[in-house]
Motif scaffolding. Structure first.
Motif, PDB file in Angstrom:
ATOM      1  N   VAL A 117       0.834  -1.204   0.000  1.00  0.00           N
ATOM      2  CA  VAL A 117       0.000   0.000   0.000  1.00  0.00           C
ATOM      3  C   VAL A 117       0.867   1.252   0.000  1.00  0.00           C
ATOM      4  O   VAL A 117       0.645   2.191  -0.775  1.00  0.00           O
ATOM      5  CB  VAL A 117      -0.958  -0.004   1.208  1.00  0.00           C
ATOM      6  CG1 VAL A 117      -1.711   1.325   1.296  1.00  0.00           C
ATOM      7  CG2 VAL A 117      -1.951  -1.158   1.108  1.00  0.00           C
ATOM      8  N   LEU A 122      -5.660   8.419  -2.841  1.00  0.00           N
ATOM      9  CA  LEU A 122      -6.373   7.400  -2.075  1.00  0.00           C
ATOM     10  C   LEU A 122      -7.340   6.623  -2.968  1.00  0.00           C
ATOM     11  O   LEU A 122      -7.440   5.392  -2.855  1.00  0.00           O
ATOM     12  CB  LEU A 122      -7.127   8.047  -0.916  1.00  0.00           C
ATOM     13  CG  LEU A 122      -6.270   8.643   0.210  1.00  0.00           C
ATOM     14  CD1 LEU A 122      -7.157   9.313   1.252  1.00  0.00           C
ATOM     15  CD2 LEU A 122      -5.395   7.588   0.857  1.00  0.00           C
ATOM     16  N   THR A 129      -5.341   4.255  -5.204  1.00  0.00           N
ATOM     17  CA  THR A 129      -4.775   3.162  -4.406  1.00  0.00           C
ATOM     18  C   THR A 129      -5.859   2.171  -4.020  1.00  0.00           C
ATOM     19  O   THR A 129      -5.666   0.948  -4.091  1.00  0.00           O
ATOM     20  CB  THR A 129      -4.092   3.712  -3.140  1.00  0.00           C
ATOM     21  OG1 THR A 129      -3.085   4.656  -3.507  1.00  0.00           O
ATOM     22  CG2 THR A 129      -3.458   2.592  -2.340  1.00  0.00           C
ATOM     23  N   ASN A 130      -7.013   2.690  -3.623  1.00  0.00           N
ATOM     24  CA  ASN A 130      -8.129   1.816  -3.273  1.00  0.00           C
ATOM     25  C   ASN A 130      -8.533   0.949  -4.453  1.00  0.00           C
ATOM     26  O   ASN A 130      -8.722  -0.269  -4.313  1.00  0.00           O
ATOM     27  CB  ASN A 130      -9.319   2.657  -2.819  1.00  0.00           C
ATOM     28  CG  ASN A 130     -10.566   1.824  -2.600  1.00  0.00           C
ATOM     29  OD1 ASN A 130     -10.643   1.033  -1.665  1.00  0.00           O
ATOM     30  ND2 ASN A 130     -11.541   1.977  -3.476  1.00  0.00           N
ATOM     31  N   ARG A 186      -6.066  -1.860  -5.067  1.00  0.00           N
ATOM     32  CA  ARG A 186      -6.174  -2.952  -4.100  1.00  0.00           C
ATOM     33  C   ARG A 186      -7.430  -3.787  -4.345  1.00  0.00           C
ATOM     34  O   ARG A 186      -7.412  -5.011  -4.216  1.00  0.00           O
ATOM     35  CB  ARG A 186      -6.180  -2.417  -2.663  1.00  0.00           C
ATOM     36  CG  ARG A 186      -4.964  -1.598  -2.266  1.00  0.00           C
ATOM     37  CD  ARG A 186      -3.650  -2.193  -2.719  1.00  0.00           C
ATOM     38  NE  ARG A 186      -3.474  -3.573  -2.245  1.00  0.00           N
ATOM     39  CZ  ARG A 186      -2.511  -4.371  -2.656  1.00  0.00           C
ATOM     40  NH1 ARG A 186      -1.644  -3.950  -3.555  1.00  0.00           N
ATOM     41  NH2 ARG A 186      -2.392  -5.597  -2.174  1.00  0.00           N
ATOM     42  N   SER A 239      -6.522   1.474   6.648  1.00  0.00           N
ATOM     43  CA  SER A 239      -6.946   2.863   6.820  1.00  0.00           C
ATOM     44  C   SER A 239      -5.741   3.766   6.608  1.00  0.00           C
ATOM     45  O   SER A 239      -4.590   3.335   6.760  1.00  0.00           O
ATOM     46  CB  SER A 239      -7.539   3.084   8.220  1.00  0.00           C
ATOM     47  OG  SER A 239      -6.527   2.964   9.206  1.00  0.00           O
ATOM     48  N   CYS A 240      -6.003   5.021   6.240  1.00  0.00           N
ATOM     49  CA  CYS A 240      -4.875   5.915   5.941  1.00  0.00           C
ATOM     50  C   CYS A 240      -5.337   7.365   5.947  1.00  0.00           C
ATOM     51  O   CYS A 240      -6.472   7.662   5.547  1.00  0.00           O
ATOM     52  CB  CYS A 240      -4.275   5.557   4.581  1.00  0.00           C
ATOM     53  SG  CYS A 240      -2.884   6.600   4.078  1.00  0.00           S
ATOM     54  N   ALA A 286      -8.895   7.826   4.517  1.00  0.00           N
ATOM     55  CA  ALA A 286      -9.534   6.562   4.146  1.00  0.00           C
ATOM     56  C   ALA A 286      -9.841   5.809   5.446  1.00  0.00           C
ATOM     57  O   ALA A 286      -9.089   4.935   5.868  1.00  0.00           O
ATOM     58  CB  ALA A 286      -8.620   5.740   3.242  1.00  0.00           C
ATOM     59  N   LEU A 307      -9.166   1.415   2.562  1.00  0.00           N
ATOM     60  CA  LEU A 307      -8.677   1.017   1.246  1.00  0.00           C
ATOM     61  C   LEU A 307      -8.818  -0.485   1.038  1.00  0.00           C
ATOM     62  O   LEU A 307      -8.494  -1.285   1.907  1.00  0.00           O
ATOM     63  CB  LEU A 307      -7.204   1.403   1.110  1.00  0.00           C
ATOM     64  CG  LEU A 307      -6.865   2.882   1.323  1.00  0.00           C
ATOM     65  CD1 LEU A 307      -5.354   3.080   1.334  1.00  0.00           C
ATOM     66  CD2 LEU A 307      -7.508   3.742   0.250  1.00  0.00           C
ATOM     67  N   TYR A 331     -13.003   9.938  -2.456  1.00  0.00           N
ATOM     68  CA  TYR A 331     -12.333  10.439  -1.267  1.00  0.00           C
ATOM     69  C   TYR A 331     -12.233  11.960  -1.338  1.00  0.00           C
ATOM     70  O   TYR A 331     -11.241  12.518  -1.814  1.00  0.00           O
ATOM     71  CB  TYR A 331     -10.939   9.813  -1.132  1.00  0.00           C
ATOM     72  CG  TYR A 331     -11.001   8.316  -0.878  1.00  0.00           C
ATOM     73  CD1 TYR A 331     -11.005   7.812   0.413  1.00  0.00           C
ATOM     74  CD2 TYR A 331     -11.105   7.418  -1.938  1.00  0.00           C
ATOM     75  CE1 TYR A 331     -11.095   6.442   0.644  1.00  0.00           C
ATOM     76  CE2 TYR A 331     -11.197   6.055  -1.724  1.00  0.00           C
ATOM     77  CZ  TYR A 331     -11.190   5.573  -0.425  1.00  0.00           C
ATOM     78  OH  TYR A 331     -11.292   4.224  -0.192  1.00  0.00           O
TER      79      TYR A 331
END
Length: 245
Positions: free
Chosen positions: A82, A100, A103-104, A107, A117-118, A135, A160, A168
């Motif tokens: 991640v 975000l 990236t989500n 994944r 989470s981020c 996230a 994520l 987001y």
């Protein structure tokens, strides 16, 4: 043979964790940062918490803190994936919310068996403008030199790796010179007998008092981490503190 096998597993876990956590840049223009990390326990309890800080092409500085699901080598490996994906996307995308979202989606498409989470921030040192999105992560803490603090709940979306095509939203605010941003993972501020709101108030008060007392960012990060350790909170702990120079 069992002892040697266990020792090998512990060494593997330690090596994975050591290489997954970044070395913070020695110099970020206009900013001072400090970070701390402590896993939940010894041996294979290495966890998936992470932090990161790096300059991006538009001149801003990107900051991340996050928590991948789990407390094992797989969690650390997922965390590394991640964090690496976010770095790669941030090199071409100036908006934290878009980083975000991409990236989500990555994944989700890879059918990752875990989630994370981020919180991601972009700070523009010349203007002191901070743009951030979350996230599913815990809120930011804003500690002030007068000893007060605020809790800033960033907009954002789900953790994520769960929902495809998630959005987001982000917001922008100003980082004042008398303010330090304190980014933490949930292990610092939440436990079975400590609600998230109570933990945020406690840590915010602690950090603001440390700033009021003239402590350095390194000392503030130490104080926040040591306090969480003293409360024997049963989770990984990560702290990232930043302020303008």
């Amino acid at each position: 043979m069992r002892i040697r096998s266990q020792q090998a597993r512990v060494e593997l876990a330690t090596a994975v964790q050591r290489h997954m956590l970044p070395t913070l840049p020695q110099h970020l223009p206009g900013l001072e940062i400090a970070a701390r990390y402590r896993p939940r326990g010894a041996g294979l309890d290495i966890g998936g918490d992470w932090y990161d800080a790096f300059p991006v092409p538009n001149g801003a500085v990107a900051l991340e803190i996050g928590d991948a699901q789990g407390h094992d080598v797989d969690a650390a490996a997922f965390m590394g994936q991640v964090r690496g994906a976010m770095r790669a996307i941030a090199a071409h995308e100036p908006n934290p919310g878009t980083v975000l979202a991409r990236t989500n989606q990555l994944r989700v498409e890879m059918d990752a068996p875990r989630f994370a989470s981020c919180t991601m921030l972009h700070i523009d040192p010349p203007t002191a403008q901070v743009t951030g999105a979350s996230a599913g992560h815990v809120p930011l803490l804003c500690a002030h030199e007068n000893g007060s603090h605020d809790i800033r709940r960033l907009p954002g979306g789900p953790v994520l790796g769960i929902l495809p095509d998630a959005d987001y939203p982000q917001e922008t605010f100003t980082l004042d010179k008398d303010t330090a941003l304190v980014m933490v993972t949930d292990g610092v501020v939440e436990a079975p007998d400590l609600t998230l709101d109570a933990g945020l108030e406690h840590t915010g008060t602690l950090a603001a008092q440390a700033l009021h007392d003239g402590l350095s960012l390194e000392e503030i990060a130490d104080r926040v981490l040591d306090d969480a350790i003293a409360m024997n909170l049963p989770d990984d702990l990560a702290v990232l503190v930043v302020r303008r120079t």
